[in-house]
Write a protein that holds these residues in place. Structure first.
Motif, PDB file in Angstrom:
ATOM      1  N   ALA A  92      19.046  24.425  -2.173  1.00 43.31           N
ATOM      2  CA  ALA A  92      17.803  24.525  -2.719  1.00 43.31           C
ATOM      3  C   ALA A  92      16.487  24.495  -1.600  1.00 43.31           C
ATOM      4  CB  ALA A  92      17.519  23.187  -3.734  1.00 43.31           C
ATOM      5  N   GLU A  93      16.723  24.011  -0.396  1.00 46.02           N
ATOM      6  CA  GLU A  93      15.817  24.286   0.599  1.00 46.02           C
ATOM      7  C   GLU A  93      15.326  25.579   0.921  1.00 46.02           C
ATOM      8  OE1 GLU A  93      14.095  21.636   2.155  1.00 46.02           O
ATOM      9  OE2 GLU A  93      15.216  20.273   0.500  1.00 46.02           O
ATOM     10  N   SER A  94      16.235  26.580   0.539  1.00 49.00           N
ATOM     11  CA  SER A  94      15.739  27.958   0.785  1.00 49.00           C
ATOM     12  C   SER A  94      14.488  28.354  -0.037  1.00 49.00           C
ATOM     13  CB  SER A  94      16.982  28.830   0.373  1.00 49.00           C
ATOM     14  OG  SER A  94      17.135  28.815  -1.100  1.00 49.00           O
ATOM     15  N   ARG A 153      20.333  30.818  -1.533  1.00 49.21           N
ATOM     16  CA  ARG A 153      19.900  31.106  -2.936  1.00 49.21           C
ATOM     17  C   ARG A 153      21.365  31.429  -3.505  1.00 49.21           C
ATOM     18  NH1 ARG A 153      16.117  35.376  -5.928  1.00 49.21           N
ATOM     19  NH2 ARG A 153      15.885  34.096  -7.966  1.00 49.21           N
ATOM     20  N   LYS A 154      22.100  32.503  -3.256  1.00 52.69           N
ATOM     21  CA  LYS A 154      23.121  33.050  -4.014  1.00 52.69           C
ATOM     22  C   LYS A 154      24.096  31.708  -4.497  1.00 52.69           C
ATOM     23  CE  LYS A 154      26.647  36.751  -4.127  1.00 52.69           C
ATOM     24  NZ  LYS A 154      27.278  37.603  -3.479  1.00 52.69           N
ATOM     25  N   LEU A 155      24.421  31.004  -3.158  1.00 52.06           N
ATOM     26  CA  LEU A 155      25.186  29.872  -3.508  1.00 52.06           C
ATOM     27  C   LEU A 155      24.660  28.619  -4.543  1.00 52.06           C
ATOM     28  CD1 LEU A 155      26.169  29.054   0.253  1.00 52.06           C
ATOM     29  CD2 LEU A 155      27.496  29.923  -1.442  1.00 52.06           C
ATOM     30  N   PHE A 156      23.236  28.618  -4.190  1.00 51.21           N
ATOM     31  CA  PHE A 156      22.571  27.598  -5.328  1.00 51.21           C
ATOM     32  C   PHE A 156      22.717  27.772  -6.614  1.00 51.21           C
ATOM     33  CE2 PHE A 156      18.724  26.661  -7.737  1.00 51.21           C
ATOM     34  CZ  PHE A 156      18.728  25.402  -7.416  1.00 51.21           C
ATOM     35  N   MET A 157      22.743  29.515  -6.907  1.00 50.10           N
ATOM     36  CA  MET A 157      22.677  29.961  -8.388  1.00 50.10           C
ATOM     37  C   MET A 157      24.152  29.888  -8.788  1.00 50.10           C
ATOM     38  SD  MET A 157      20.234  33.301  -8.425  1.00 50.10           S
ATOM     39  CE  MET A 157      20.526  33.436 -10.150  1.00 50.10           C
ATOM     40  N   LYS A 162      27.772  27.044 -12.710  1.00 52.47           N
ATOM     41  CA  LYS A 162      28.914  26.227 -13.265  1.00 52.47           C
ATOM     42  C   LYS A 162      28.184  24.768 -13.954  1.00 52.47           C
ATOM     43  CE  LYS A 162      31.349  27.284  -8.818  1.00 52.47           C
ATOM     44  NZ  LYS A 162      31.894  26.477  -7.590  1.00 52.47           N
ATOM     45  N   ILE A 163      26.925  24.573 -13.695  1.00 49.13           N
ATOM     46  CA  ILE A 163      26.345  23.325 -14.008  1.00 49.13           C
ATOM     47  C   ILE A 163      25.985  23.740 -15.745  1.00 49.13           C
ATOM     48  CG2 ILE A 163      24.725  21.749 -14.109  1.00 49.13           C
ATOM     49  CD1 ILE A 163      24.807  22.060 -11.163  1.00 49.13           C
ATOM     50  N   TYR A 164      25.201  24.923 -15.876  1.00 49.44           N
ATOM     51  CA  TYR A 164      24.577  25.306 -16.942  1.00 49.44           C
ATOM     52  C   TYR A 164      25.739  25.726 -18.155  1.00 49.44           C
ATOM     53  CZ  TYR A 164      19.644  25.024 -15.664  1.00 49.44           C
ATOM     54  OH  TYR A 164      18.423  24.717 -15.246  1.00 49.44           O
ATOM     55  N   ASN A 165      26.907  25.998 -17.545  1.00 46.16           N
ATOM     56  CA  ASN A 165      27.903  26.384 -18.537  1.00 46.16           C
ATOM     57  C   ASN A 165      28.373  25.454 -19.569  1.00 46.16           C
ATOM     58  OD1 ASN A 165      29.647  28.452 -19.434  1.00 46.16           O
ATOM     59  ND2 ASN A 165      31.424  27.609 -18.401  1.00 46.16           N
ATOM     60  N   ASP A 194      12.052  28.262 -10.129  1.00 46.02           N
ATOM     61  CA  ASP A 194      11.772  29.367  -9.505  1.00 46.02           C
ATOM     62  C   ASP A 194      13.001  30.142  -8.620  1.00 46.02           C
ATOM     63  OD1 ASP A 194       9.228  29.282 -10.070  1.00 46.02           O
ATOM     64  OD2 ASP A 194       8.339  28.187  -8.359  1.00 46.02           O
ATOM     65  N   LEU A 195      13.616  29.312  -8.081  1.00 44.23           N
ATOM     66  CA  LEU A 195      14.970  29.439  -7.286  1.00 44.23           C
ATOM     67  C   LEU A 195      15.978  30.201  -8.122  1.00 44.23           C
ATOM     68  CD1 LEU A 195      15.371  29.681  -4.390  1.00 44.23           C
ATOM     69  CD2 LEU A 195      16.511  27.575  -4.778  1.00 44.23           C
TER      70      LEU A 195
END
Length: 203
Positions: A92-94, A153-157, A162-165, A194-195
């Motif tokens: 998330a720091e990205s 950011r790609k790893l973050f998403m 996974k979480i939102y599923n 935003d991320l």
């Protein structure tokens, strides 16, 4: 944007849907969003920010948040606490790097052509806007740093998918403390939306 959620739903019904002048608009029909507000939320899977993720949050913010969760639970929503992994927090720091790089890219042309107009947003007073400082800091970062941030950011998403599923909506406090009250270094999660690019609303 509006005084009530219903007003926002009315506005969304007007502006949503395909825009033939915008190649990036979604090719989906607008729904009757005001009518959606009258649906029961019984069985709705609601992910909520776990207590352990609210370190440093003001007690009034935590109390208001828990009261809101109780209201949803009382209406039949299924509540599930969410704890983020250390990797999610790190990725998330990205956001900071991506934000100032893209701001610098957008504003560069205007700072060159309209330098006098941008001068008013330069200030040495820490209580004033740091917009120009942010833009100039973004100009100092390299393309490699920006690409690294986008990889994070790609790893973050991926983590968020996974979480939102596991639920339908996610609920967390907009800010870590009430207006004009110091948060003692606590950082809210508003930048995370935003991320990850998911739609969000602040009440």
């Amino acid at each position: 944007m509006a005084r009530t959620v219903e007003d926002v739903a009315i506005m969304l019904k007007i502006i949503a849907g395909t825009d033939p002048m915008d190649q990036f608009s979604a090719r989906v029909a607008s729904r009757d969003y005001p009518q959606q507000l009258r649906r029961s939320i019984r069985g709705l899977r609601v992910g909520v920010l776990a207590q352990s993720e609210m370190k440093g949050f003001h007690v009034d913010t935590q109390r208001a948040f828990h009261d809101a969760v109780k209201v949803l639970e009382g209406q039949g929503a299924q509540i599930k606490e969410v704890v983020f992994t250390e990797n999610t927090h790190i990725a998330a720091e990205s956001h900071g790097i991506i934000r100032i790089c893209e701001a610098a890219t957008y504003h560069r042309q205007y700072m060159r052509k309209q330098e006098a107009e941008y001068r008013h947003i330069w200030s040495t007073d820490p209580n004033d806007s740091n917009t120009r400082i942010t833009i100039e800091a973004g100009m100092l970062l390299t393309g490699a740093q920006y690409l690294k941030a986008q990889q994070a950011r790609k790893l973050f998403m991926q983590e968020f998918y996974k979480i939102y599923n596991t639920f339908d909506v996610f609920l967390d406090p907009t800010m870590p403390s009430p207006a004009d009250v110091p948060a003692n270094g606590a950082e809210g999660y508003r930048n995370w939306f935003d991320l990850n690019g998911f739609p969000a609303v602040s009440l």
